[in-house]
Design an enzyme around this catalytic site. Structure first.
Site, PDB file in Angstrom:
ATOM      1  N   CYS A 190      -2.498  -5.177 -15.437  1.00 52.92           N
ATOM      2  CA  CYS A 190      -3.920  -5.017 -15.102  1.00 52.92           C
ATOM      3  C   CYS A 190      -4.721  -4.284 -16.182  1.00 52.92           C
ATOM      4  O   CYS A 190      -5.948  -4.310 -16.160  1.00 52.92           O
ATOM      5  CB  CYS A 190      -4.070  -4.284 -13.770  1.00 52.92           C
ATOM      6  SG  CYS A 190      -3.167  -5.066 -12.448  1.00 52.92           S
ATOM      7  N   HIS A 234     -10.965  -1.038 -12.936  1.00 58.17           N
ATOM      8  CA  HIS A 234     -10.082  -2.078 -12.422  1.00 58.17           C
ATOM      9  C   HIS A 234     -10.179  -2.058 -10.896  1.00 58.17           C
ATOM     10  O   HIS A 234     -10.134  -1.005 -10.273  1.00 58.17           O
ATOM     11  CB  HIS A 234      -8.648  -1.812 -12.866  1.00 58.17           C
ATOM     12  CG  HIS A 234      -7.651  -2.708 -12.214  1.00 58.17           C
ATOM     13  ND1 HIS A 234      -7.861  -4.066 -12.084  1.00 58.17           N
ATOM     14  CD2 HIS A 234      -6.456  -2.462 -11.630  1.00 58.17           C
ATOM     15  CE1 HIS A 234      -6.828  -4.599 -11.462  1.00 58.17           C
ATOM     16  NE2 HIS A 234      -5.973  -3.648 -11.168  1.00 58.17           N
ATOM     17  N   ASN A 286      -8.031  -7.908  -6.105  1.00 55.91           N
ATOM     18  CA  ASN A 286      -7.472  -7.455  -7.378  1.00 55.91           C
ATOM     19  C   ASN A 286      -7.113  -8.680  -8.220  1.00 55.91           C
ATOM     20  O   ASN A 286      -6.225  -9.445  -7.850  1.00 55.91           O
ATOM     21  CB  ASN A 286      -6.231  -6.594  -7.088  1.00 55.91           C
ATOM     22  CG  ASN A 286      -5.513  -6.132  -8.345  1.00 55.91           C
ATOM     23  OD1 ASN A 286      -5.798  -6.586  -9.454  1.00 55.91           O
ATOM     24  ND2 ASN A 286      -4.562  -5.232  -8.180  1.00 55.91           N
TER      25      ASN A 286
HETATM   26  N1  ACO Z   1      -1.683  -5.117   7.433  1.00 57.67           N
HETATM   27  C1  ACO Z   1      -1.316  -4.271   8.405  1.00 57.67           C
HETATM   28  N2  ACO Z   1      -0.452  -3.261   8.199  1.00 57.67           N
HETATM   29  C2  ACO Z   1       0.049  -3.133   6.947  1.00 57.67           C
HETATM   30  C3  ACO Z   1      -0.296  -3.991   5.902  1.00 57.67           C
HETATM   31  C4  ACO Z   1      -1.193  -5.018   6.180  1.00 57.67           C
HETATM   32  N3  ACO Z   1      -1.609  -5.902   5.253  1.00 57.67           N
HETATM   33  N4  ACO Z   1       0.363  -3.597   4.795  1.00 57.67           N
HETATM   34  C5  ACO Z   1       1.084  -2.532   5.126  1.00 57.67           C
HETATM   35  N5  ACO Z   1       0.919  -2.242   6.433  1.00 57.67           N
HETATM   36  C6  ACO Z   1       1.515  -1.185   7.224  1.00 57.67           C
HETATM   37  C7  ACO Z   1       2.826  -0.718   6.628  1.00 57.67           C
HETATM   38  O1  ACO Z   1       3.902  -1.558   7.038  1.00 57.67           O
HETATM   39  C8  ACO Z   1       2.922   0.653   7.213  1.00 57.67           C
HETATM   40  O2  ACO Z   1       3.374   0.561   8.545  1.00 57.67           O
HETATM   41  P1  ACO Z   1       4.510   1.563   9.091  1.00 57.67           P
HETATM   42  O3  ACO Z   1       3.867   2.909   9.001  1.00 57.67           O
HETATM   43  O4  ACO Z   1       4.712   1.069  10.462  1.00 57.67           O
HETATM   44  O5  ACO Z   1       5.663   1.388   8.163  1.00 57.67           O
HETATM   45  C9  ACO Z   1       1.464   1.131   7.270  1.00 57.67           C
HETATM   46  O6  ACO Z   1       0.668  -0.056   7.192  1.00 57.67           O
HETATM   47  C10 ACO Z   1       1.079   2.038   6.130  1.00 57.67           C
HETATM   48  O7  ACO Z   1       1.560   1.458   4.922  1.00 57.67           O
HETATM   49  P2  ACO Z   1       1.288   2.131   3.534  1.00 57.67           P
HETATM   50  O8  ACO Z   1       2.014   1.387   2.470  1.00 57.67           O
HETATM   51  O9  ACO Z   1       1.488   3.610   3.654  1.00 57.67           O
HETATM   52  O10 ACO Z   1      -0.283   1.856   3.411  1.00 57.67           O
HETATM   53  P3  ACO Z   1      -1.272   2.405   2.329  1.00 57.67           P
HETATM   54  O11 ACO Z   1      -2.359   3.123   2.974  1.00 57.67           O
HETATM   55  O12 ACO Z   1      -0.532   3.061   1.199  1.00 57.67           O
HETATM   56  O13 ACO Z   1      -1.907   1.060   1.766  1.00 57.67           O
HETATM   57  C11 ACO Z   1      -1.732  -0.360  -0.137  1.00 57.67           C
HETATM   58  C12 ACO Z   1      -1.080   0.080   1.150  1.00 57.67           C
HETATM   59  C13 ACO Z   1      -3.045  -0.990   0.185  1.00 57.67           C
HETATM   60  C14 ACO Z   1      -0.816  -1.397  -0.800  1.00 57.67           C
HETATM   61  C15 ACO Z   1      -1.935   0.856  -1.060  1.00 57.67           C
HETATM   62  O14 ACO Z   1      -0.738   1.607  -1.143  1.00 57.67           O
HETATM   63  C16 ACO Z   1      -2.355   0.471  -2.437  1.00 57.67           C
HETATM   64  O15 ACO Z   1      -3.414  -0.079  -2.650  1.00 57.67           O
HETATM   65  N6  ACO Z   1      -1.562   0.787  -3.474  1.00 57.67           N
HETATM   66  C17 ACO Z   1      -1.875   0.478  -4.812  1.00 57.67           C
HETATM   67  C18 ACO Z   1      -1.729  -1.003  -5.060  1.00 57.67           C
HETATM   68  C19 ACO Z   1      -2.161  -1.376  -6.440  1.00 57.67           C
HETATM   69  O16 ACO Z   1      -3.103  -0.865  -6.971  1.00 57.67           O
HETATM   70  N7  ACO Z   1      -1.425  -2.266  -7.060  1.00 57.67           N
HETATM   71  C20 ACO Z   1      -1.744  -2.682  -8.377  1.00 57.67           C
HETATM   72  C21 ACO Z   1      -1.165  -3.999  -8.529  1.00 57.67           C
HETATM   73  S1  ACO Z   1      -1.783  -4.676 -10.000  1.00 57.67           S
HETATM   74  C22 ACO Z   1      -0.675  -5.633 -10.813  1.00 57.67           C
HETATM   75  O17 ACO Z   1      -0.158  -5.207 -11.806  1.00 57.67           O
HETATM   76  C23 ACO Z   1      -0.435  -7.042 -10.330  1.00 57.67           C
END
Ligand code: ACO
Length: 346
Positions: free
Chosen positions: A120, A261, A291
């Site tokens: 990214c 980003h 994203n």
């Molecule tokens: N819908 C409903 N529930 C969900 C979803 C979803 N889509 N995804 C996860 N959950 C649940 C999880 O299973 C978890 O449930 P549990 O407590 O029963 O286990 C709960 O929601 C909380 O999950 P977390 O992972 O703690 O959620 P968080 O608030 O951290 O959000 C997210 C997850 C959105 C992925 C966040 O961590 C994030 O944005 N991280 C950074 C991602 C990023 O920037 N990635 C870059 C990629 S770029 C590249 O190089 C391709």
């Protein structure tokens, strides 16, 4: 506030273009695919919908659309280019490079063409390579593209990742600066390979070549520890903004527009809070596009220009983080980018 040690810009951005495929994937569509809800996605990420490339479109096709608009915007032709750089994590092939495919499709001369792999942060890395090529006298006019078809490596059975990603492309034309005050004021890059495992595409490379096992174990899709990425991202974005501003002799109060980003609205909000930037100075496209990895920054930049936010003299900071883990920022003081039909008056 400009420090006396700050150098004059070597290069400047003279044209912008972006391309988003027409097909939309809404949160409602995702509700029908995995156990998720519109409410969860909006609250945790800020995303409402994203775009998906048509089945026949590969990354180079998106790149060519954005590049053609950027060339026209800059008032140059493909024949004027001295270098093509494509930042992408989703190349058409492992080789040849997507940049070579773009070169052919644009009808450019037999100039150097290469891909940059920094996930990214790829667009910021590519911008640094373009600036370096101009500084070294190897190029006068460089095409820099950030293009992705992330839908091809997204696991639509994994609710933790599939809600995040979209497809798109953005491009800029970088040329030698002609003004001592306007152009790319600084670029800052960093990487921390210790974080390589928290965000990756496990199979399909030399470590784990494609096999029936890698396919059945779904290892050709993005694997991510979202919380670890989140923690890394906030610190990396703040460091990148501060370091790139420092090299430009500026402080956060000198920012007119931050173009981050677009990974997660909460990541951006946390970084912006710690930088004490007013919300009105931060540009968002995540609601509509999700994203788009290396395409997020150039697509957002073009959207900002359409909204009349890139006025002459305005200081814009672009900042990104990504798999690697990589991070970086760039500070630009705008010349007057050319206005296109339909853009808001500036
Ligand atoms: N819908 C409903 N529930 C969900 C979803 C979803 N889509 N995804 C996860 N959950 C649940 C999880 O299973 C978890 O449930 P549990 O407590 O029963 O286990 C709960 O929601 C909380 O999950 P977390 O992972 O703690 O959620 P968080 O608030 O951290 O959000 C997210 C997850 C959105 C992925 C966040 O961590 C994030 O944005 N991280 C950074 C991602 C990023 O920037 N990635 C870059 C990629 S770029 C590249 O190089 C391709």
């Amino acid at each position: 506030m400009q420090a006396s040690t700050v150098r004059s810009p070597i290069a400047t951005i003279t044209g912008l273009g972006s391309y988003l495929p027409a097909r939309k994937l809404t949160n409602g569509d995702l509700e029908a695919m995995v156990d998720t809800s519109d409410e969860w996605i909006v609250e945790r990420t800020g995303i409402h919908e994203r775009r998906l490339a048509a089945p026949e479109q590969a990354t180079s096709d998106l790149a060519v659309e954005a590049a053609s608009l950027a060339l026209a915007d800059a008032g140059v032709t493909a024949g004027d280019l001295d270098l093509i750089i494509v930042a992408t994590a989703t190349p058409d092939h492992l080789f040849p490079s997507t940049a070579c495919l773009v070169q052919k499709a644009l009808g450019a001369r037999q100039i150097p063409a290469m891909d940059v792999s920094a996930a990214c942060t790829g667009f910021i890395y590519a911008l640094a390579v373009a600036e370096g090529a101009i500084a070294a006298g190897r190029a006068e006019t460089v095409l820099v593209v950030g293009a992705e078809t992330l839908s091809r490596i997204t696991d639509y059975q994994d609710r933790k990742t599939c809600v995040l990603f979209g497809d798109g492309a953005g491009a800029v034309v970088v040329r030698r600066a002609s003004s001592p005050d306007h152009g790319i004021l600084s670029v800052f890059l960093g990487a921390d390979g210790a974080g390589a495992d928290i965000l990756k595409l496990p199979a399909g490379g030399s470590r784990l070549p494609a096999s029936t096992g890698t396919v059945s174990e779904r290892l050709h899709f993005i694997h991510m520890d979202g919380q670890e990425v989140f923690k890394f991202a906030v610190g990396a974005m703040i460091r990148s903004v501060r370091e790139s501003l420092k090299s430009a002799g500026l402080t956060p109060s000198g920012i007119d527009l931050l173009v981050p980003h677009q990974a997660n609205a909460r990541i951006v909000d946390a970084a912006v809070r710690l930088l004490r930037l007013p919300g009105g100075k931060v540009f968002h496209t995540i609601e509509d596009y999700g994203n788009m990895s290396s395409a997020s920054v150039p697509v957002s930049l073009d959207a900002a220009r359409r909204q009349g936010r890139l006025v002459r003299g305005a200081v814009t900071v672009m900042v990104a983080f990504g798999a690697g883990m990589t991070y970086g920022g760039a500070v630009v003081r705008w010349d007057a980018p050319r206005q296109r039909q339909g853009d808001q008056e500036i």
